[in-house]
Design a protein around this motif. Structure first.
Motif, PDB file in Angstrom:
ATOM      1  N   ALA A 443      39.526  32.526  22.564  1.00  0.00           N
ATOM      2  CA  ALA A 443      40.800  31.913  22.950  1.00  0.00           C
ATOM      3  C   ALA A 443      40.700  30.400  23.064  1.00  0.00           C
ATOM      4  CB  ALA A 443      41.267  32.502  24.276  1.00  0.00           C
ATOM      5  N   GLY A 444      39.502  29.857  22.831  1.00  0.00           N
ATOM      6  CA  GLY A 444      39.323  28.415  22.943  1.00  0.00           C
ATOM      7  C   GLY A 444      39.291  27.917  24.367  1.00  0.00           C
ATOM      8  N   ILE A 445      38.891  28.798  25.291  1.00  0.00           N
ATOM      9  CA  ILE A 445      38.841  28.465  26.717  1.00  0.00           C
ATOM     10  C   ILE A 445      37.387  28.359  27.149  1.00  0.00           C
ATOM     11  CG2 ILE A 445      39.371  29.316  29.036  1.00  0.00           C
ATOM     12  CD1 ILE A 445      41.799  30.717  27.839  1.00  0.00           C
ATOM     13  N   SER A 446      37.105  27.468  28.095  1.00  0.00           N
ATOM     14  CA  SER A 446      35.749  27.362  28.631  1.00  0.00           C
ATOM     15  C   SER A 446      35.355  28.687  29.284  1.00  0.00           C
ATOM     16  CB  SER A 446      35.668  26.245  29.669  1.00  0.00           C
ATOM     17  OG  SER A 446      34.430  26.302  30.368  1.00  0.00           O
ATOM     18  N   PRO A 447      34.165  29.228  28.955  1.00  0.00           N
ATOM     19  CA  PRO A 447      33.749  30.501  29.547  1.00  0.00           C
ATOM     20  C   PRO A 447      33.241  30.373  30.980  1.00  0.00           C
ATOM     21  CG  PRO A 447      32.032  29.684  28.100  1.00  0.00           C
ATOM     22  CD  PRO A 447      33.200  28.727  27.961  1.00  0.00           C
ATOM     23  N   VAL A 448      33.064  29.147  31.467  1.00  0.00           N
ATOM     24  CA  VAL A 448      32.483  28.962  32.804  1.00  0.00           C
ATOM     25  C   VAL A 448      33.399  29.481  33.913  1.00  0.00           C
ATOM     26  CG1 VAL A 448      31.539  27.292  34.441  1.00  0.00           C
ATOM     27  CG2 VAL A 448      31.090  27.017  31.999  1.00  0.00           C
ATOM     28  N   PRO A 449      34.691  29.088  33.982  1.00  0.00           N
ATOM     29  CA  PRO A 449      35.549  29.625  35.049  1.00  0.00           C
ATOM     30  C   PRO A 449      35.667  31.144  35.011  1.00  0.00           C
ATOM     31  CG  PRO A 449      36.594  27.735  33.995  1.00  0.00           C
ATOM     32  CD  PRO A 449      35.406  28.091  33.156  1.00  0.00           C
ATOM     33  N   VAL A 450      35.740  31.714  33.805  1.00  0.00           N
ATOM     34  CA  VAL A 450      35.831  33.174  33.685  1.00  0.00           C
ATOM     35  C   VAL A 450      34.571  33.826  34.232  1.00  0.00           C
ATOM     36  CG1 VAL A 450      36.158  35.094  32.094  1.00  0.00           C
ATOM     37  CG2 VAL A 450      37.310  32.927  31.672  1.00  0.00           C
ATOM     38  N   SER A 451      33.414  33.256  33.893  1.00  0.00           N
ATOM     39  CA  SER A 451      32.137  33.815  34.337  1.00  0.00           C
ATOM     40  C   SER A 451      32.001  33.749  35.853  1.00  0.00           C
ATOM     41  CB  SER A 451      30.974  33.060  33.672  1.00  0.00           C
ATOM     42  OG  SER A 451      31.030  33.164  32.276  1.00  0.00           O
ATOM     43  N   VAL A 452      32.373  32.619  36.426  1.00  0.00           N
ATOM     44  CA  VAL A 452      32.290  32.470  37.881  1.00  0.00           C
ATOM     45  C   VAL A 452      33.267  33.414  38.568  1.00  0.00           C
ATOM     46  CG1 VAL A 452      32.613  30.879  39.809  1.00  0.00           C
ATOM     47  CG2 VAL A 452      31.477  30.100  37.737  1.00  0.00           C
ATOM     48  N   GLY A 453      34.462  33.555  38.001  1.00  0.00           N
ATOM     49  CA  GLY A 453      35.443  34.478  38.579  1.00  0.00           C
ATOM     50  C   GLY A 453      34.929  35.904  38.612  1.00  0.00           C
ATOM     51  N   ILE A 454      34.257  36.331  37.541  1.00  0.00           N
ATOM     52  CA  ILE A 454      33.703  37.689  37.489  1.00  0.00           C
ATOM     53  C   ILE A 454      32.619  37.864  38.539  1.00  0.00           C
ATOM     54  CG2 ILE A 454      32.302  39.253  36.080  1.00  0.00           C
ATOM     55  CD1 ILE A 454      33.847  38.211  33.653  1.00  0.00           C
ATOM     56  N   ALA A 455      31.707  36.895  38.639  1.00  0.00           N
ATOM     57  CA  ALA A 455      30.614  36.995  39.607  1.00  0.00           C
ATOM     58  C   ALA A 455      31.149  37.084  41.033  1.00  0.00           C
ATOM     59  CB  ALA A 455      29.672  35.797  39.464  1.00  0.00           C
ATOM     60  N   LEU A 456      32.126  36.246  41.348  1.00  0.00           N
ATOM     61  CA  LEU A 456      32.679  36.251  42.701  1.00  0.00           C
ATOM     62  C   LEU A 456      33.461  37.518  42.987  1.00  0.00           C
ATOM     63  CD1 LEU A 456      33.920  32.550  42.937  1.00  0.00           C
ATOM     64  CD2 LEU A 456      31.829  33.528  43.895  1.00  0.00           C
ATOM     65  N   SER A 457      34.199  38.006  42.008  1.00  0.00           N
ATOM     66  CA  SER A 457      35.003  39.212  42.204  1.00  0.00           C
ATOM     67  C   SER A 457      34.135  40.448  42.374  1.00  0.00           C
ATOM     68  CB  SER A 457      35.955  39.407  41.014  1.00  0.00           C
ATOM     69  OG  SER A 457      36.798  38.303  40.874  1.00  0.00           O
ATOM     70  N   ALA A 458      33.010  40.487  41.676  1.00  0.00           N
ATOM     71  CA  ALA A 458      32.117  41.639  41.781  1.00  0.00           C
ATOM     72  C   ALA A 458      31.518  41.764  43.180  1.00  0.00           C
ATOM     73  CB  ALA A 458      31.003  41.541  40.743  1.00  0.00           C
ATOM     74  N   SER A 459      31.527  40.655  43.946  1.00  0.00           N
ATOM     75  CA  SER A 459      31.002  40.688  45.315  1.00  0.00           C
ATOM     76  C   SER A 459      32.044  41.144  46.328  1.00  0.00           C
ATOM     77  CB  SER A 459      30.477  39.304  45.716  1.00  0.00           C
ATOM     78  OG  SER A 459      29.376  38.927  44.921  1.00  0.00           O
ATOM     79  N   LEU A 460      33.275  41.420  45.871  1.00  0.00           N
ATOM     80  CA  LEU A 460      34.355  41.815  46.784  1.00  0.00           C
ATOM     81  C   LEU A 460      34.519  43.334  46.850  1.00  0.00           C
ATOM     82  CD1 LEU A 460      37.134  39.173  45.956  1.00  0.00           C
ATOM     83  CD2 LEU A 460      35.860  39.389  48.089  1.00  0.00           C
ATOM     84  N   GLY A 461      33.423  44.060  46.880  1.00  0.00           N
ATOM     85  CA  GLY A 461      33.514  45.513  46.966  1.00  0.00           C
ATOM     86  C   GLY A 461      33.553  45.968  48.410  1.00  0.00           C
ATOM     87  N   PHE A 462      34.745  46.019  49.007  1.00  0.00           N
ATOM     88  CA  PHE A 462      34.865  46.273  50.438  1.00  0.00           C
ATOM     89  C   PHE A 462      35.592  47.569  50.782  1.00  0.00           C
ATOM     90  CE2 PHE A 462      35.054  41.382  50.836  1.00  0.00           C
ATOM     91  CZ  PHE A 462      33.667  41.312  50.832  1.00  0.00           C
ATOM     92  N   MET A 463      36.058  48.311  49.783  1.00  0.00           N
ATOM     93  CA  MET A 463      36.957  49.429  50.076  1.00  0.00           C
ATOM     94  C   MET A 463      36.262  50.737  50.429  1.00  0.00           C
ATOM     95  SD  MET A 463      39.911  48.899  47.192  1.00  0.00           S
ATOM     96  CE  MET A 463      40.465  50.589  47.465  1.00  0.00           C
TER      97      MET A 463
END
Length: 515
Positions: A443-463
């Motif tokens: 998509a021509g987008i920097s992969p860094v924000p997407v990668s950081v978003g995935i890493a941070l979201s994977a740590s939100l397993g609270f349910m």
């Protein structure tokens, strides 16, 4: 057996039945689906990429359903790639010697030394014994969370939860004894504050992991994918700059939600300060082993963060900084600190050193390292065979053309969160990471924000109790009804995704990478 125990037994039986069905379906269904994928003609794929796609289907489904241990599945993928002629053996297994593996290994050894010699407990009791904490239940709630979060930034969240769990039990015992002395009997499994304190402990252990690259596997996995697939290097200091902000925001969200839902009904917990003070006194004075461990830890952390300060002082293009990064990359810094533990003596006459090799081996999570290597191997093969480009173009086209950066981060962050609630967050990151990076590049987008978003979201397993080991540990106390964990988990997951992962990931990562 009372009603609470009956409900817990019913929930456990339902979980076991679900796991059995899930594993059985995966064991037979995944190979069948992989064969169907290989037998289906697909335009735009080379033979090697088509074979790898079928292997990826098998590996991904087995990571989710776990018919065999997840690390075993991580070895099956590269092995099948060699057997089917996708890549040579040297290419398939090269990722298992990636420098990130040794960064993780050094971190594991340092963490093991801290746990072996009680450095983590010493820090936790020191924080809980501060004057500002005292016997105030709200401040105890805050201090327990801070201790868990700060420790889990450097030590595994499982080990941190196991350390904090008995501390919380002792504090809750003080509450029960205080009420008993005043003629009031309480049942802790029905006491709101007990539920909140246990959940705060579990959630803080997961939240603290976002602080450093070694705090939790998803962080390092995404940094590894960026390095191997995009030749983008995010330094330890750069991650901590963002990780500290994310940890603080996540922690505030968890504290506000939990303290509102599970408030204390007293202003003071009699005996809590005495309990903590007694526990701290039992640790005694600093031992030689503890001092050596602290020295090794400080050496590693200094080597990790020094490039960031050099970059600020000298500029990112300074020859001295380039030489430092060449001589002391993150993996070497980790190994330098870890190896010091085998060189610093505790009793030189007896040839006793700070850490024994047998102790170090018990501290290394070999399964995590294998899973990490397997994920990097599959991602690298996707890139080499052109499968990643095909998948990336397919994802982008399914989104209706070139999506915005916000949409890309939001979609893959939610995917990582949902998948990590049901399976290992490490496996979830391994599955989603390569897809997200290739989609961002397409998509021509920097992969860094997407990668950081995935890493941070994977740590939100609270349910759910199965989402993370800390959740399972505190759930075993019997003080947390499953409905309460699900309800609070939904709140924190939703607010965390909305307030942190999307807008702040984009802003701060762009700022960091532009330094």
């Amino acid at each position: 057996m009372d009603k609470r125990e009956s409900e817990a037994a019913a929930v456990k039986a339902a979980e076991e039945a679900f796991d059995r069905r899930r594993r059985t379906i995966g064991l037979f269904g995944a190979p069948i689906l992989a064969l169907l994928v290989f037998m289906t003609p697909i335009d735009g794929l080379t033979l090697a990429a088509h074979k790898l796609l079928a292997i990826m289907v098998l590996v991904a489904l087995w990571w989710i359903t776990e018919p065999v241990p997840i690390p075993v599945t991580s070895l099956i993928g590269p092995t099948l790639a060699v057997i089917t002629g996708v890549v040579p053996v040297g290419t398939a297994f090269a990722a298992f010697a990636n420098s990130m593996i040794f960064l993780f290994m050094g971190g594991f050894i340092l963490a093991k030394a801290m746990m072996t010699h009680g450095l983590d407990k010493r820090f936790a009791y020191w924080l809980l014994s501060r004057e500002w904490v005292g016997s105030n239940p709200k401040r105890i709630f805050l201090a327990v969370g801070l201790a868990a979060a700060l420790c889990s930034g450097w030590v595994s969240n499982t080990a941190t939860a196991a350390m904090m769990f008995p501390i919380c039990l002792g504090l809750l015992t003080s509450i029960k004894e205080m009420f008993a002395a005043n003629g009031r009997e309480i049942h802790l499994h029905e006491y709101k504050y007990a539920t909140g304190l246990m959940l705060m402990t579990a959630y803080s252990c997961s939240i603290g992991g976002v602080l450093t690259p070694i705090g939790t596997p998803p962080n390092l996995i995404m940094l590894g994918f960026l390095d191997t697939m995009c030749d983008i290097h995010v330094s330890f200091f750069q991650w901590m700059t963002w990780g500290l902000i994310a940890m603080v925001v996540y922690f505030v969200i968890a504290y506000v939600v939990l303290s509102h839902m599970f408030p204390a009904d007293v202003d003071r917990i009699e005996g809590a300060d005495v309990f903590i003070r007694t526990k701290r006194e039992e640790l005694g004075g600093w031992t030689r082993a503890q001092k050596n461990t602290l020295l090794a830890f400080v050496v590693a952390v200094t080597l990790w963060i020094l490039p960031g300060f050099l970059s600020i002082a000298l500029g990112s293009t300074d020859p001295m900084l380039k030489m430092y990064n060449r001589l002391f990359p993150e993996a070497i810094a980790a190994m330098a600190g870890a190896l010091l533990l085998f060189l610093l003596p505790v009793n030189f006459k007896e040839r006793q050193f700070t850490l024994k090799w047998s102790e170090a081996m018990q501290g290394i999570e070999w399964g995590t390292l294998i899973l990490f290597g397997g994920g990097l191997a599959m991602g690298g093969m996707m890139y080499k065979t052109g499968l990643s480009q095909w998948v990336g173009d397919l994802i982008v086209s399914s989104m209706g053309g070139a999506p915005s950066e916000v949409a890309m981060v939001a979609i893959f962050s939610v995917m990582a969160l949902l998948l990590s609630e049901l399976t290992s967050h490490t496996a979830a990151t391994n599955m989603i990471g390569p897809l997200a990076i290739t989609a961002a590049l397409s998509a021509g987008i920097s992969p860094v924000p997407v990668s950081v978003g995935i890493a941070l979201s994977a740590s939100l397993g609270f349910m759910l109790p199965v989402s993370t080991p800390p959740n399972a540990i505190v759930y075993a106390s019997g003080y947390i009804p499953i409905t309460k964990m699900i309800k609070t988990g939904v709140y924190i997951d939703f607010i965390g995704i909305a307030c942190v992962t999307i807008p702040l990931a984009i802003y701060f990562v762009n700022w960091i990478t532009g330094m």
